[in-house]
Design an enzyme around this catalytic site. Structure first.
Site, PDB file in Angstrom:
ATOM      1  N   ARG A 153      14.554   1.951 -16.408  1.00 43.93           N
ATOM      2  CA  ARG A 153      13.656   2.021 -15.254  1.00 43.93           C
ATOM      3  C   ARG A 153      13.003   3.185 -15.472  1.00 43.93           C
ATOM      4  NH1 ARG A 153      18.066  -0.541 -12.289  1.00 43.93           N
ATOM      5  NH2 ARG A 153      17.809   0.648 -10.142  1.00 43.93           N
TER       6      ARG A 153
ATOM      7  N   TRP B  13      13.870   9.003  -9.864  1.00 45.03           N
ATOM      8  CA  TRP B  13      12.479   8.381 -10.397  1.00 45.03           C
ATOM      9  C   TRP B  13      12.004   9.328  -9.038  1.00 45.03           C
ATOM     10  CZ3 TRP B  13       8.288   6.202 -11.715  1.00 45.03           C
ATOM     11  CH2 TRP B  13       6.700   5.850 -11.169  1.00 45.03           C
TER      12      TRP B  13
ATOM     13  N   ASN C 218      20.205   6.623  -5.047  1.00 46.53           N
ATOM     14  CA  ASN C 218      19.008   5.704  -5.171  1.00 46.53           C
ATOM     15  C   ASN C 218      19.210   5.554  -4.590  1.00 46.53           C
ATOM     16  OD1 ASN C 218      16.851   4.222  -6.796  1.00 46.53           O
ATOM     17  ND2 ASN C 218      18.329   2.922  -6.702  1.00 46.53           N
TER      18      ASN C 218
ATOM     19  N   GLU D  69      -5.287 -11.095 -17.519  1.00 47.92           N
ATOM     20  CA  GLU D  69      -4.681 -10.393 -18.221  1.00 47.92           C
ATOM     21  C   GLU D  69      -3.064 -10.509 -18.445  1.00 47.92           C
ATOM     22  OE1 GLU D  69      -3.682  -6.516 -16.506  1.00 47.92           O
ATOM     23  OE2 GLU D  69      -3.457  -7.598 -14.125  1.00 47.92           O
TER      24      GLU D  69
ATOM     25  N   HIS E 293     -24.992 -19.287  -5.387  1.00 51.51           N
ATOM     26  CA  HIS E 293     -26.184 -18.461  -6.211  1.00 51.51           C
ATOM     27  C   HIS E 293     -25.549 -18.335  -7.521  1.00 51.51           C
ATOM     28  CE1 HIS E 293     -27.104 -16.909  -1.537  1.00 51.51           C
ATOM     29  NE2 HIS E 293     -26.142 -16.857  -2.022  1.00 51.51           N
TER      30      HIS E 293
ATOM     31  N   LYS F 171      -0.380   0.757 -19.854  1.00 48.25           N
ATOM     32  CA  LYS F 171       0.866   0.674 -18.248  1.00 48.25           C
ATOM     33  C   LYS F 171      -0.396   1.688 -17.650  1.00 48.25           C
ATOM     34  CE  LYS F 171       2.692  -0.574 -15.070  1.00 48.25           C
ATOM     35  NZ  LYS F 171       1.956  -0.969 -14.483  1.00 48.25           N
TER      36      LYS F 171
HETATM   37  C1  AGP Z   1      -2.957  -3.590 -14.200  1.00 50.58           C
HETATM   38  O1  AGP Z   1      -2.105  -4.809 -14.347  1.00 50.58           O
HETATM   39  C2  AGP Z   1      -4.113  -2.895 -14.055  1.00 50.58           C
HETATM   40  N1  AGP Z   1      -5.073  -4.472 -13.872  1.00 50.58           N
HETATM   41  C3  AGP Z   1      -4.570  -2.099 -14.806  1.00 50.58           C
HETATM   42  O2  AGP Z   1      -6.115  -2.329 -14.198  1.00 50.58           O
HETATM   43  C4  AGP Z   1      -4.377  -0.725 -13.665  1.00 50.58           C
HETATM   44  O3  AGP Z   1      -3.886  -1.099 -11.970  1.00 50.58           O
HETATM   45  C5  AGP Z   1      -5.769   0.290 -13.976  1.00 50.58           C
HETATM   46  O4  AGP Z   1      -5.464   0.699 -14.996  1.00 50.58           O
HETATM   47  C6  AGP Z   1      -5.565   1.538 -13.389  1.00 50.58           C
HETATM   48  O5  AGP Z   1      -4.908   1.940 -12.998  1.00 50.58           O
HETATM   49  P1  AGP Z   1      -3.683   3.480 -12.368  1.00 50.58           P
HETATM   50  O6  AGP Z   1      -3.708   2.614 -10.369  1.00 50.58           O
HETATM   51  O7  AGP Z   1      -2.185   3.762 -12.950  1.00 50.58           O
HETATM   52  O8  AGP Z   1      -4.558   4.218 -11.709  1.00 50.58           O
END
Ligand code: AGP
Length: 610
Positions: A27, A76, A102, A490, A506, A605
Site C-alpha cells: 500500500r 502514508w 487510516n 503506456e 493540418h 513509477k
Molecule cells: C505515469 O502514468 C505517467 N505517464 C508519468 O509520465 C508521470 O506522470 C511522470 O513521470 C511524472 O511523474 P510525477 O507526477 O511523479 O512527477
C-alpha cells in the site's frame, strides 16, 4: 492509504501482527509502528520507526514480547511529515488509549483547540492523535463506550484499531469510509485494512460498514453502531488468495485504483470547500494569501501525466481566475531562459514529488526568485519540501505505474486552486458556490461512469486489434486527448497520438483509413459543434470513430461508430469525468493484449533521473 493490523488470540500477537503488516507494505508507507499489551507488566508498550517495516521488526525483536494482543500500522502521511513522532500508534495524556488510524479527520483543528483548552497535551502534528485525547475525555473504564461517544463528534474518514491499558484484553475497531475487515478465527480474531493479513489465519471475515464499531475479545466479536445499538452479522467466507486480497478482488492494482477515483476525489476535496462563501480552504497555502493575491502570471512545470493535468489547470486559471498561465515541460523549462518576474508564481505538479526534471525546474525557478507552489501526492517528498507552499492530493499511494487516480486528484486540486485564486479576484460568490456544488457531485458522477465498465470492456475488445489511434478534443478536453493517448500507449503499447481536434486538418488526417480509428472527446460544451464537424471529416474518409459524449446526446449516436456517455457537468469539470472512460479503455485493451498492466515495460513509477 495507511495499513492497519490488529490481533487478539492464542498466538504471539506481535509475531502475527508483524507478518500481517508485511502483507500491507504494497500500500505504500513512510513509517510504521506497533502497540501491544504486556500482560506481565500490565501496561501497553509501543515501538515506532520511520522507513521500512524491517526497522520496526528490529526494534520489536529486542523486546521479547509475548503478548495476546497487538495493533500495528503503516503510515502514508497526510497531516504531518514522516517522523517517529507522527508515526502511529498515538496515545493520550495518560498513555492509556493507543490508536492507529487510516483516513482524514476534517474537524481535527477545532477538536484540538477544545481539547488543549481542557488541558490536553498534544505531542504530534497529526490529526490522528486528537482522537486519543477525545476518547480519553469519555473513558470511564469501558473502551468501546468511550470510543462510540468520541466518534459522534468526529467529521471525516477513519478506519481505527484501538486498545487500552485500563480496559485490556480487547481491540475496538471503527469504520467511516476507510475499509476495515475483521477476521473470525477459532479463539483468535484480527482486524485489518484488507483481507491479506487475515487469510493465512482464517477465511471467515466480517466487513465493517460506515458508522459501525466492533469490540473484539478472545471470546468473540460484537458489533454496534454509534447509537450503541447491537448489530448481528454472520461472517462470510473468502475464497481469495492473499495477493487478490491486496487488490480487493480486482485483477490488477490499476483497475482497483481507477475504481477508487470517486473516493479519491472526495478525499482531495474533503474539508477544503467553504460552501457558504463558495471558497476553497487550503491549509497548505496559509500565510501566502497576500502573495498569491499579487500573482499576475503562473508558470507550471511538470512531466508526463502531471503535465497533462497542468494543461487542464491552465484553462481553469485563465477562464475563472483571469491569470496569465503557461504550462512548461519541466525538462525544457530548466534549459530555456524563462522570463520570471516579480508577479510570477511557479507551480510544480508531481505525484511522486521526486521527478528529477520537475525538481530541477523548481530549483531554476527558485534561483530566479519566483514564489513556488507544489501540487504533490507524496507527503514529505523533495518537491513538497522545497516549494514555498502547496496542496497535497490526499490520493493515497498509487501502486499502478501508469498514473490514474493521482491524475484525477490533480484535476480536483486544480479546481480548488481555481476557486481559491478566482475568489481572490473577480469570481463572484455565486460562481464560486456553483463550482463548489458541482465539484462535490463529481464522485457520484464518476460512480455512474464506472458502472459502464463492462460496456467499455466490450468496446476495448472491438478495438484492441488496431495498432494506431488518434485521440482528439478541444478546449478543456484538449489535454484529455493527450492523457487518454498516453494511457493507451503506456498500458497497452499501442501507438496513440493526442491532438487538438482542430489540428487534424493540418496533417494528421492524412493518417486516417479504416484501420486507423479516432477517439473524440465531444461533450456538449462551448466547442461541441466544432468537434462534431471534425468527426464528420473523419467519417467522410472512412475512419472509425469512438465518441465520448454527454449522456442523452442522440445525434452523436447517428454519427459515430461507437459512443461512451458521461454525465453532464460544468465545462471546466468535464475533464474529471472524460478521462475515466479513457483510463478504463486503455486498461482493458492492455489486458486483452496480454500486457503487464501494473508494471508496463520500460516504465518507472518515479523518474528520478534526467
Ligand atoms: C505515469 O502514468 C505517467 N505517464 C508519468 O509520465 C508521470 O506522470 C511522470 O513521470 C511524472 O511523474 P510525477 O507526477 O511523479 O512527477
Amino acid at each position: 492509504m495507511c495499513g492497519i493490523v490488529g490481533y487478539i488470540g492464542n498466538k504471539n500477537a506481535v509475531e502475527v501482527g508483524l507478518e500481517g503488516l508485511k502483507r500491507l507494505e504494497y500500500r505504500g508507507y513512510d513509517s510504521a509502528g506497533a502497540a501491544f499489551f504486556d500482560g506481565k507488566k500490565r501496561t501497553v508498550r509501543s515501538f515506532k520507526s520511520v522507513g521500512r517495516v524491517a526497522q520496526l521488526e528490529e526494534k520489536l525483536a529486542k523486546h521479547n514480547s509475548d503478548s495476546e494482543l497487538a495493533i500495528f500500522h503503516t503510515r502514508w502521511a497526510t497531516h504531518g511529515t514522516p517522523t517517529v513522532k507522527n508515526a502511529h500508534p498515538h496515545t493520550d495524556c495518560t498513555s492509556n488509549i493507543w490508536l492507529v488510524h487510516n483516513g482524514i479527520i476534517e474537524n481535527y483543528k477545532d477538536l484540538k483547540a477544545r481539547l488543549v483548552a481542557r488541558g490536553h497535551t498534544v505531542t504530534s502534528d497529526t490529526d490522528t492523535e486528537i482522537l486519543t485525547h477525545l476518547i480519553e475525555e469519555y473513558f470511564d473504564g469501558n473502551l468501546e463506550k468511550a470510543v462510540t461517544k468520541a466518534l459522534k463528534r468526529v467529521e471525516g474518514t477513519y478506519g481505527l484499531a484501538i486498545i487500552s491499558r485500563d480496559d485490556p484484553h480487547k481491540i475496538v475497531a471503527a469504520r467511516n469510509s476507510s475499509p476495515l475487515v475483521i477476521g473470525v478465527g477459532e479463539g483468535e480474531f484480527m482486524v485489518a485494512s484488507d483481507a491479506s493479513p487475515i487469510l493465512p489465519h482464517t477465511n471467515k471475515v466480517v466487513y465493517l460498514n460506515d458508522g459501525e464499531v466492533a469490540t473484539i475479545t478472545q471470546k468473540g466479536l460484537s458489533l454496534s453502531n454509534l447509537k450503541q445499538e447491537t448489530l448481528i452479522r454472520a461472517p462470510e467466507e473468502l475464497d481469495w488468495a492473499a495477493d487478490e486480497a491486496q487488490k480487493d478482488g480486482f485483477p490488477h492494482f490499476t483497475l482497483k485504483e481507477i475504481h477508487e477515483i470517486p473516493e479519491v476525489i472526495a478525499n482531495s476535496l474533503r474539508g477544503r470547500i467553504v460552501m457558504k462563501e463558495g471558497l476553497a480552504k487550503l491549509g497548505g497555502l496559509e500565510g501566502f494569501e497576500g502573495q498569491l493575491r499579487d500573482v499576475s502570471k503562473i508558470i507550471m512545470v511538470a512531466m508526463g501525466t502531471a503535465y497533462n493535468a497542468g494543461l487542464v489547470g491552465e484553462y481553469m486559471f485563465e477562464e475563472y481566475a483571469g491569470i496569465t498561465t503557461e504550462v512548461e515541460n519541466a525538462a525544457e523549462f530548466r534549459y530555456r531562459k524563462p522570463i520570471i518576474d516579480k508577479g510570477t508564481l511557479v507551480l510544480a505538479i508531481s505525484q511522486s514529488g521526486e521527478t528529477a526534471d520537475t525538481l530541477a525546474a523548481l530549483h531554476e525557478a527558485k534561483r530566479k526568485g519566483a514564489l513556488t507552489l507544489g501540487i504533490v501526492n507524496t507527503v514529505g517528498s523533495t518537491i513538497a519540501r522545497e516549494t514555498d507552499a502547496g496542496v497535497y492530493n490526499h490520493a493515497g499511494p498509487e501502486i499502478g505505474v501508469a498514473s490514474t487516480k493521482a491524475f484525477n486528484s490533480q484535476l480536483a486540486v486544480f479546481a480548488l486552486l481555481t476557486l481559491f485564486l478566482g475568489r481572490q479576484r473577480q469570481m463572484s460568490q455565486v460562481m464560486g458556490k456553483r463550482i463548489a456544488e458541482e465539484l462535490l457531485s463529481i464522485p457520484d458522477k464518476i460512480r455512474w461512469i464506472l458502472k459502464q465498465d463492462q460496456k467499455i470492456k466490450a468496446l476495448a475488445k472491438k478495438y484492441s486489434k488496431f495498432d494506431n489511434f488518434l485521440y482528439m478534443g478541444r478546449k478543456y478536453n484538449f489535454p484529455i486527448a493527450f492523457e487518454g493517448a498516453l494511457k493507451l500507449k503506456e498500458l497497452s503499447y499501442v501507438h496513440a497520438e493526442g491532438y487538438g481536434a482542430a489540428e487534424m486538418k493540418h496533417g494528421p488526417i492524412a493518417l486516417i483509413n479504416k484501420d486507423f480509428p479516432s477517439l473524440f472527446i465531444v461533450p456538449t460544451d462551448s466547442v461541441y459543434e466544432k468537434v462534431v464537424s471534425n468527426i464528420e471529416e473523419i467519417k467522410a474518409r472512412k475512419g472509425l470513430v469512438i465518441a465520448l459524449a454527454t449522456q442523452g446526446n442522440r445525434k452523436i449516436v447517428q454519427l459515430a461508430d461507437d459512443v461512451i456517455f458521461i454525465p453532464k457537468t460544468l465545462e471546466m469539470l468535464t475533464p474529471l469525468l472524460s478521462v475515466v472512460p479513457l483510463q478504463l479503455f486503455a486498461y482493458h485493451v492492455a489486458v486483452l493484449r496480454g500486457c503487464d498492466v501494473d508494471k508496463p515495460r520500460n516504465l518507472a513509477k518515479s523518474v528520478t533521473v534526467e
